[in-house]
Design a protein around this motif. Structure first.
Motif, PDB file in Angstrom:
ATOM      1  N   TYR A 111       0.826  -1.203   0.000  1.00  0.00           N
ATOM      2  CA  TYR A 111       0.000   0.000   0.000  1.00  0.00           C
ATOM      3  C   TYR A 111       0.866   1.261   0.000  1.00  0.00           C
ATOM      4  N   GLN A 112       0.364   2.288  -0.685  1.00  0.00           N
ATOM      5  CA  GLN A 112       0.932   3.624  -0.592  1.00  0.00           C
ATOM      6  C   GLN A 112      -0.160   4.541  -0.040  1.00  0.00           C
ATOM      7  N   LEU A 113       0.068   5.119   1.129  1.00  0.00           N
ATOM      8  CA  LEU A 113      -0.892   6.050   1.725  1.00  0.00           C
ATOM      9  C   LEU A 113      -0.224   7.411   1.875  1.00  0.00           C
ATOM     10  N   ASN A 114      -0.892   8.439   1.353  1.00  0.00           N
ATOM     11  CA  ASN A 114      -0.337   9.793   1.374  1.00  0.00           C
ATOM     12  C   ASN A 114      -1.307  10.702   2.112  1.00  0.00           C
ATOM     13  N   ASN A 115      -0.840  11.334   3.187  1.00  0.00           N
ATOM     14  CA  ASN A 115      -1.693  12.162   4.040  1.00  0.00           C
ATOM     15  C   ASN A 115      -1.106  13.564   4.168  1.00  0.00           C
ATOM     16  N   ILE A 116      -1.970  14.556   4.208  1.00  0.00           N
ATOM     17  CA  ILE A 116      -1.533  15.936   4.379  1.00  0.00           C
ATOM     18  C   ILE A 116      -2.391  16.600   5.457  1.00  0.00           C
ATOM     19  N   ILE A 117      -1.714  17.277   6.395  1.00  0.00           N
ATOM     20  CA  ILE A 117      -2.398  18.016   7.460  1.00  0.00           C
ATOM     21  C   ILE A 117      -1.860  19.446   7.433  1.00  0.00           C
ATOM     22  N   ILE A 118      -2.751  20.414   7.261  1.00  0.00           N
ATOM     23  CA  ILE A 118      -2.362  21.817   7.154  1.00  0.00           C
ATOM     24  C   ILE A 118      -3.083  22.620   8.224  1.00  0.00           C
ATOM     25  N   LEU A 119      -2.330  23.369   8.994  1.00  0.00           N
ATOM     26  CA  LEU A 119      -2.901  24.268   9.995  1.00  0.00           C
ATOM     27  C   LEU A 119      -2.616  25.702   9.600  1.00  0.00           C
ATOM     28  N   GLU A 120      -3.669  26.496   9.461  1.00  0.00           N
ATOM     29  CA  GLU A 120      -3.485  27.924   9.252  1.00  0.00           C
ATOM     30  C   GLU A 120      -3.149  28.596  10.586  1.00  0.00           C
ATOM     31  N   SER A 121      -2.831  29.868  10.548  1.00  0.00           N
ATOM     32  CA  SER A 121      -2.338  30.582  11.723  1.00  0.00           C
ATOM     33  C   SER A 121      -3.351  30.562  12.863  1.00  0.00           C
ATOM     34  N   GLY A 122      -2.822  30.399  14.077  1.00  0.00           N
ATOM     35  CA  GLY A 122      -3.642  30.456  15.275  1.00  0.00           C
ATOM     36  C   GLY A 122      -4.567  29.282  15.485  1.00  0.00           C
ATOM     37  N   SER A 123      -4.354  28.177  14.775  1.00  0.00           N
ATOM     38  CA  SER A 123      -5.244  27.021  14.907  1.00  0.00           C
ATOM     39  C   SER A 123      -4.645  25.971  15.837  1.00  0.00           C
ATOM     40  N   GLU A 124      -5.492  25.004  16.229  1.00  0.00           N
ATOM     41  CA  GLU A 124      -5.064  23.981  17.186  1.00  0.00           C
ATOM     42  C   GLU A 124      -5.855  22.699  16.946  1.00  0.00           C
TER      43      GLU A 124
END
Length: 428
Positions: free
Chosen positions: A169-182
């Motif tokens: 398997y190939q699993l590709n994940n992306i997590i992006i946080l904009e400013s001031g987020s949690e």
């Protein structure tokens, strides 16, 4: 035919000219074709021989047939978390949260191609498994937290692999946080069938200024599971990112964890607890690139090796020339419980700035016999005393995790692995 040859033969020139992502994928694929999979001649893989796990006859076509499972039994909490479910890389279910966009990786490529391209190119530690993943992966998840959004309730991400054939398997994940987020995330990759599986999982984290991310990885898989798990992080000014790993099982696990501190006043924290037995193998590789001044990093890894288990730890800290006022700490402490278990540990510091505070240390030993004897005089059996001392050895790393139900799960697995009826919850 080797897996490397099969991938190249099957996917050579596989990419349609799909706009902005074509060049990114094609470039990564060409790099993989030139290098192939890593061998022990590669310094980063010196103590880790992946070749036996590449010789299996894996199915690359990913047939649709799979075994039926009840995913609810794998979640760590029923009420105290939101839940995302992926089955064989496909996004099956996810919560609706104001200010948070959750998509499959496939849909994210269509909706946000420029953003995906930027993330794939900027957050990309050049490594063989990352290159083949960048080129070929179409499955995985995408989480986008909008500016100022703070999600207090943890999100559990359960990625289930349940194909009825041996699969790669190939699993590709992306997590992006904009400013001031949690946000706080708990990720599990579970192989539920009895077939051999090889999972190449890559997660890229983009942390904007004044944002906070805690990611907990739970690795507790079956005896036929092979996992290469890479997390690449880029941080901006005043951001904090914590990646905590609980590694309890799987035939072979390799974790590649890297941080790039692009902004000032970044905090990068890592912790890991390894408790493996039988013939299990675990390798934790960490890399912190202190590119900007006035930043901190801290990593604490505790390993316990039973039976014929083998571990590897390689922690590298790089402080660049202009990155002054850096405070970096690294510690790797290990217990080798049996004569046939082993651990190779290699801490590294590369410092090119002169106004820094950096330290690293490594210990490898056994349970203290004097402490063991003392506890036996207090009424504990030898088995119970050894279990308590082993648990106490790892508790400071376990407590780096801020999510209570994850800590509870860790204590439960400790009791199971150490074969004791002691309830560690009662000791805290």
């Amino acid at each position: 035919m080797t897996l490397e040859d099969a991938l190249i033969n099957k996917f050579d020139n596989p990419f349609k000219n799909d706009g902005v992502l074509f060049e990114v994928k094609n470039r990564a694929f060409e790099k993989f074709k030139a290098s192939g999979f890593p061998t022990t001649k590669n310094e980063e893989w010196k103590y880790t021989n992946i070749s036996p796990y590449l010789k299996h006859d894996y199915c690359l076509n990913q047939p649709q047939k799979s075994t039926e499972i009840n995913v609810s039994e794998y979640f760590l909490s029923q009420n105290d978390s939101e839940k995302i479910v992926l089955e064989n890389g496909n996004l099956i279910s996810f919560p609706v949260i104001s200010g948070v966009e959750i998509l499959s990786f496939e849909d994210a490529q269509k909706k946000h191609p420029q953003l995906i391209e930027k993330t794939l190119t900027k957050i990309n530690y050049d490594e063989e498994f990352i290159n083949i993943n960048t080129a070929l992966a179409e499955k995985g998840f995408f989480i986008y937290v909008k500016k100022g959004v703070q999600i207090k309730k943890p999100i559990e991400i359960l990625s289930v692999q349940n194909k009825n054939v041996a699969s790669f398997y190939q699993l590709n994940n992306i997590i992006i946080l904009e400013s001031g987020s949690e946000i706080k995330l708990v990720e599990q990759i579970k192989t539920t069938s009895d077939n051999v599986s090889f999972i190449n999982n890559v997660t890229r984290l983009s942390i904007a200024e004044n944002s906070f991310l805690e990611l907990v990885k739970i690795q507790n898989n079956n005896s036929e599971s092979v996992l290469v798990d890479s997390v690449n992080t880029v941080q901006q000014n005043n951001s904090t990112c914590e990646v905590n790993t609980l590694l309890f099982g799987g035939k072979f696990i390799r974790n590649n964890l890297s941080f790039l501190q692009e902004g000032e006043n970044c905090q990068s924290n890592m912790s890991g607890v390894v408790l493996i037995n039988e013939n299990q193998f675990a390798d934790n590789h960490t890399f912190v690139d202190h590119k900007s001044p006035n930043c901190q990093s801290s990593e604490l890894y505790k390993g316990v090796y039973l039976d014929n288990a083998k571990g590897v730890f390689n922690g590298k800290i790089l402080v660049r020339k202009n990155a002054q006022k850096i405070d970096a700490f690294q510690a790797n402490n290990n217990l080798v419980i049996s004569d046939s278990a082993s651990i190779d540990s290699k801490p590294q510091l590369e410092i090119f700035a002169d106004d820094v505070k950096c330290s690293h240390g490594c210990t490898i030993g056994q349970v203290d016999e004097d402490a063991l004897f003392y506890m036996q005089t207090r009424g504990f059996s030898k088995k119970e005393a050894k279990a308590l001392l082993t648990y106490a050895f790892t508790i400071d790393a376990l407590e780096k995790i801020s999510i209570p139900f994850v800590q509870d799960f860790g204590k439960k697995i400790f009791a199971e692995k150490l074969k004791t009826s002691i309830q560690f919850d009662d000791l805290c």
